[in-house]
Motif scaffolding. Structure first.
Motif, PDB file in Angstrom:
ATOM      1  N   ARG B  12      -1.417  -2.775   0.968  1.00 56.32           N
ATOM      2  CA  ARG B  12      -0.363  -3.282   1.861  1.00 56.32           C
ATOM      3  C   ARG B  12       0.552  -2.183   2.373  1.00 56.32           C
ATOM      4  O   ARG B  12       1.268  -2.386   3.334  1.00 56.32           O
ATOM      5  CB  ARG B  12       0.508  -4.315   1.120  1.00 56.32           C
ATOM      6  CG  ARG B  12      -0.114  -5.679   0.934  1.00 56.32           C
ATOM      7  CD  ARG B  12       0.962  -6.728   0.641  1.00 56.32           C
ATOM      8  NE  ARG B  12       1.973  -6.282  -0.312  1.00 56.32           N
ATOM      9  CZ  ARG B  12       1.934  -6.511  -1.618  1.00 56.32           C
ATOM     10  NH1 ARG B  12       0.918  -7.164  -2.150  1.00 56.32           N
ATOM     11  NH2 ARG B  12       2.892  -6.078  -2.414  1.00 56.32           N
ATOM     12  N   VAL B  13       0.565  -1.045   1.682  1.00 54.74           N
ATOM     13  CA  VAL B  13       1.547  -0.007   2.000  1.00 54.74           C
ATOM     14  C   VAL B  13       0.837   1.230   2.540  1.00 54.74           C
ATOM     15  O   VAL B  13      -0.360   1.412   2.307  1.00 54.74           O
ATOM     16  CB  VAL B  13       2.366   0.361   0.744  1.00 54.74           C
ATOM     17  CG1 VAL B  13       3.114  -0.863   0.220  1.00 54.74           C
ATOM     18  CG2 VAL B  13       1.480   0.957  -0.332  1.00 54.74           C
ATOM     19  N   PRO B  14       1.567   2.086   3.261  1.00 55.43           N
ATOM     20  CA  PRO B  14       0.936   3.288   3.817  1.00 55.43           C
ATOM     21  C   PRO B  14       0.765   4.381   2.765  1.00 55.43           C
ATOM     22  O   PRO B  14       1.293   5.479   2.862  1.00 55.43           O
ATOM     23  CB  PRO B  14       1.914   3.710   4.916  1.00 55.43           C
ATOM     24  CG  PRO B  14       3.227   3.148   4.506  1.00 55.43           C
ATOM     25  CD  PRO B  14       2.949   1.908   3.731  1.00 55.43           C
TER      26      PRO B  14
ATOM     27  N   LEU C  15      12.804   2.693  -1.042  1.00 53.38           N
ATOM     28  CA  LEU C  15      11.611   2.140  -0.402  1.00 53.38           C
ATOM     29  C   LEU C  15      11.437   2.898   0.909  1.00 53.38           C
ATOM     30  O   LEU C  15      12.032   2.540   1.921  1.00 53.38           O
ATOM     31  CB  LEU C  15      11.786   0.640  -0.169  1.00 53.38           C
ATOM     32  CG  LEU C  15      10.566  -0.090   0.392  1.00 53.38           C
ATOM     33  CD1 LEU C  15       9.364   0.050  -0.523  1.00 53.38           C
ATOM     34  CD2 LEU C  15      10.880  -1.563   0.617  1.00 53.38           C
ATOM     35  N   ASP C  16      10.670   3.964   0.846  1.00 53.48           N
ATOM     36  CA  ASP C  16      10.557   4.848   2.007  1.00 53.48           C
ATOM     37  C   ASP C  16       9.122   5.367   2.062  1.00 53.48           C
ATOM     38  O   ASP C  16       8.486   5.559   1.016  1.00 53.48           O
ATOM     39  CB  ASP C  16      11.551   6.011   1.851  1.00 53.48           C
ATOM     40  CG  ASP C  16      11.619   6.864   3.110  1.00 53.48           C
ATOM     41  OD1 ASP C  16      11.263   6.368   4.196  1.00 53.48           O
ATOM     42  OD2 ASP C  16      12.034   8.038   3.000  1.00 53.48           O
ATOM     43  N   TRP C  17       8.627   5.594   3.261  1.00 58.50           N
ATOM     44  CA  TRP C  17       7.238   6.030   3.444  1.00 58.50           C
ATOM     45  C   TRP C  17       7.191   7.248   4.344  1.00 58.50           C
ATOM     46  O   TRP C  17       6.759   7.165   5.494  1.00 58.50           O
ATOM     47  CB  TRP C  17       6.394   4.874   4.018  1.00 58.50           C
ATOM     48  CG  TRP C  17       6.483   3.667   3.144  1.00 58.50           C
ATOM     49  CD1 TRP C  17       7.296   2.585   3.300  1.00 58.50           C
ATOM     50  CD2 TRP C  17       5.776   3.456   1.916  1.00 58.50           C
ATOM     51  NE1 TRP C  17       7.136   1.702   2.251  1.00 58.50           N
ATOM     52  CE2 TRP C  17       6.206   2.209   1.397  1.00 58.50           C
ATOM     53  CE3 TRP C  17       4.820   4.194   1.206  1.00 58.50           C
ATOM     54  CZ2 TRP C  17       5.702   1.701   0.187  1.00 58.50           C
ATOM     55  CZ3 TRP C  17       4.334   3.678   0.019  1.00 58.50           C
ATOM     56  CH2 TRP C  17       4.768   2.441  -0.478  1.00 58.50           C
ATOM     57  N   PRO C  18       7.601   8.401   3.823  1.00 55.64           N
ATOM     58  CA  PRO C  18       7.547   9.627   4.633  1.00 55.64           C
ATOM     59  C   PRO C  18       6.134   9.916   5.137  1.00 55.64           C
ATOM     60  O   PRO C  18       5.968  10.595   6.150  1.00 55.64           O
ATOM     61  CB  PRO C  18       8.019  10.714   3.657  1.00 55.64           C
ATOM     62  CG  PRO C  18       8.778   9.982   2.607  1.00 55.64           C
ATOM     63  CD  PRO C  18       8.134   8.644   2.482  1.00 55.64           C
ATOM     64  N   PRO C  29       5.162   8.318  -6.707  1.00 55.76           N
ATOM     65  CA  PRO C  29       3.985   7.499  -6.442  1.00 55.76           C
ATOM     66  C   PRO C  29       4.353   6.252  -5.631  1.00 55.76           C
ATOM     67  O   PRO C  29       5.450   5.698  -5.783  1.00 55.76           O
ATOM     68  CB  PRO C  29       3.496   7.101  -7.833  1.00 55.76           C
ATOM     69  CG  PRO C  29       4.105   8.080  -8.782  1.00 55.76           C
ATOM     70  CD  PRO C  29       5.396   8.499  -8.153  1.00 55.76           C
ATOM     71  N   TYR C  30       3.430   5.823  -4.796  1.00 56.65           N
ATOM     72  CA  TYR C  30       3.689   4.682  -3.913  1.00 56.65           C
ATOM     73  C   TYR C  30       4.069   3.434  -4.703  1.00 56.65           C
ATOM     74  O   TYR C  30       4.879   2.625  -4.262  1.00 56.65           O
ATOM     75  CB  TYR C  30       2.441   4.398  -3.042  1.00 56.65           C
ATOM     76  CG  TYR C  30       1.349   3.628  -3.761  1.00 56.65           C
ATOM     77  CD1 TYR C  30       1.284   2.241  -3.700  1.00 56.65           C
ATOM     78  CD2 TYR C  30       0.400   4.287  -4.551  1.00 56.65           C
ATOM     79  CE1 TYR C  30       0.307   1.530  -4.391  1.00 56.65           C
ATOM     80  CE2 TYR C  30      -0.560   3.595  -5.244  1.00 56.65           C
ATOM     81  CZ  TYR C  30      -0.613   2.208  -5.162  1.00 56.65           C
ATOM     82  OH  TYR C  30      -1.560   1.508  -5.864  1.00 56.65           O
ATOM     83  N   TYR C  31       3.484   3.279  -5.896  1.00 61.86           N
ATOM     84  CA  TYR C  31       3.600   1.987  -6.579  1.00 61.86           C
ATOM     85  C   TYR C  31       4.965   1.763  -7.244  1.00 61.86           C
ATOM     86  O   TYR C  31       5.241   0.657  -7.690  1.00 61.86           O
ATOM     87  CB  TYR C  31       2.444   1.817  -7.590  1.00 61.86           C
ATOM     88  CG  TYR C  31       2.478   2.758  -8.766  1.00 61.86           C
ATOM     89  CD1 TYR C  31       3.190   2.429  -9.925  1.00 61.86           C
ATOM     90  CD2 TYR C  31       1.809   3.990  -8.735  1.00 61.86           C
ATOM     91  CE1 TYR C  31       3.233   3.299 -11.001  1.00 61.86           C
ATOM     92  CE2 TYR C  31       1.840   4.846  -9.806  1.00 61.86           C
ATOM     93  CZ  TYR C  31       2.552   4.510 -10.932  1.00 61.86           C
ATOM     94  OH  TYR C  31       2.599   5.371 -11.987  1.00 61.86           O
TER      95      TYR C  31
END
Lengths: 192, 113, 93
Positions: B12-14, C15-18, C29-31
């Protein structure tokens, strides 16, 4: 991707030649570094564990400052990431993973094993740790909690396992012989 | 697995390709727990990376960035230390420590040695 | 968050997605992003790897061991989790 047509073995030959030409790394330096790296091995970590099991002061030092404890055992730590030690106690078991790459306490255990670097290990450790341990033949009692340690940054982590029953009166050398690589990452536990 | 894979957090996430914690496609794959010895290539790459770090030519963080920048199919296909060689080469070229042309020339002239 | 965080303090990972904004190197880590955890222990100060990865001047940041309940991320996980996280990724929870 640059140089996509070159095989990595040929790239290494090219790198080796260029680094020597520029005085960055010559063959003797590389050979020396390989020898020093090959010298690190799980026996060093096992000796630390065995000493922690037999020497209360050393155990306290190891849990407070793994780097100092390793140095006290004659393991070179200068310029290396700090070593953290995770103590397994009754009811709590630690399992180390690096989900982002392959951070591993190389100074005290040597090169990381193949499985530690694998996608399957990295994926499972944080999600199905109890089942993962079973793949290593490790069945923890249901009342033992698992604490997964995802090694993401500047520390390197090793596990101080619990001393197994049936080892009363053993000296440190005999104890060290039963401590395996996996025991210090938490995929297995020492037994006699 | 109890979760509906299609709705999984990892999907679900990038997420970046190397960010592997809990990723569904690897949960069904057995861990290969057999010992695999390193070969001379692996050891030499490892040693060169250490020397580059110790001499301040290239950091471990840069090594990781170079690995993470590989195309996903290449990352999946290459062995651990083959990824490292590609990362080291691209970072050193990016920093102007070596040139792509010189690396190509030396790689080809040294090929098969 | 710049003040030293004491053990037991509740925090949330940004909650950030560089990853979506171009080349980057991240050690979070993403999780765990967006997840709530507890400061387990302060680990010292280390140079920001997000800048070191690009050979840029890198400031020192406080690094923490943050504890999470993995079951809240994946119900089947039956474990808790320690992750090293830099202060720049932590918010008050």
């Amino acid at each position: 991707m640059i140089l996509g047509d070159l095989d990595e073995r040929d790239m290494l030959k090219g790198l080796r030649a260029l680094l020597a030409e520029q005085g960055i790394a010559n063959a003797a330096e590389i050979a020396e570094r390989i020898a020093a790296t090959d010298a690190a091995n799980p026996g060093q970590g096992a000796a630390m564990v065995a000493r922690a099991w037999t020497d209360r002061e050393f155990r306290a030092l190891m849990l407070a400052d793994g780097t100092k404890a390793a140095e006290a055992m004659g393991i070179p730590m200068r310029g290396l990431p700090p070593l953290g030690v995770l103590e397994n106690v009754p009811g709590l078991h630690h399992l180390v993973v690096c989900t982002l790459c392959s951070c591993y306490p190389r100074a005290v255990l040597g090169y990381p094993p193949f499985w530690y670097k694998s996608a399957a290990y990295r994926a499972k450790a944080v999600r199905t740790p109890r089942a993962l341990l079973r793949e290593f033949g490790t069945e923890l009692a249901r009342d033992v909690a698992i604490r997964v340690v995802d090694s993401t940054a500047d520390y390197r982590w090793m596990v101080l396992p619990e001393r197994p029953a049936g080892t009363d009166g053993w000296d440190a050398a005999r104890l060290a012989a039963i401590v395996r690589e996996g025991d210090m990452i938490g995929v297995t536990v020492p037994s006699v | 697995m109890s979760n509906d894979v299609a709705a999984d957090l990892a999907d679900r996430v990038p997420r970046a390709m190397h960010d592997l914690g809990g990723v569904p496609r690897f949960l069904c794959e057995a861990v290969d727990t057999a010992p695999h010895a390193l070969d001379d290539f692996d050891r030499e790459v490892d040693a060169i990376r250490q020397i580059l770090g110790a001499k301040g030519v290239m950091s471990v963080d840069e090594l990781r960035r170079g690995i993470e920048a590989l195309p996903e199919d290449v990352y999946r296909r290459l062995s651990y230390y083959r990824r490292w060689v590609r990362s080291i080469a691209s970072i050193l070229i990016e920093k102007g420590v070596i040139s792509e042309a010189a690396l190509r020339a030396h790689a080809i002239s040294g090929a098969g040695r | 968050m710049t003040a030293q965080l004491a053990p037991g303090r509740r925090v949330r990972v940004r909650l950030d997605w560089p990853e979506t904004r171009g080349p980057c190197h991240i050690r979070t880590p993403y999780y765990v992003r967006g997840q709530e955890g507890v400061i387990h222990r302060a680990l010292g100060r280390f140079r920001n790897p997000e800048k070191l990865a690009f050979a840029r001047p890198a400031e020192e940041l406080a690094l923490y061991h943050v504890r999470f309940d993995l079951r809240r991320i994946w119900p089947e996980a039956d474990a808790d989790l320690l992750v090293e996280l830099f202060e720049s990724w932590l918010e008050a929870a």
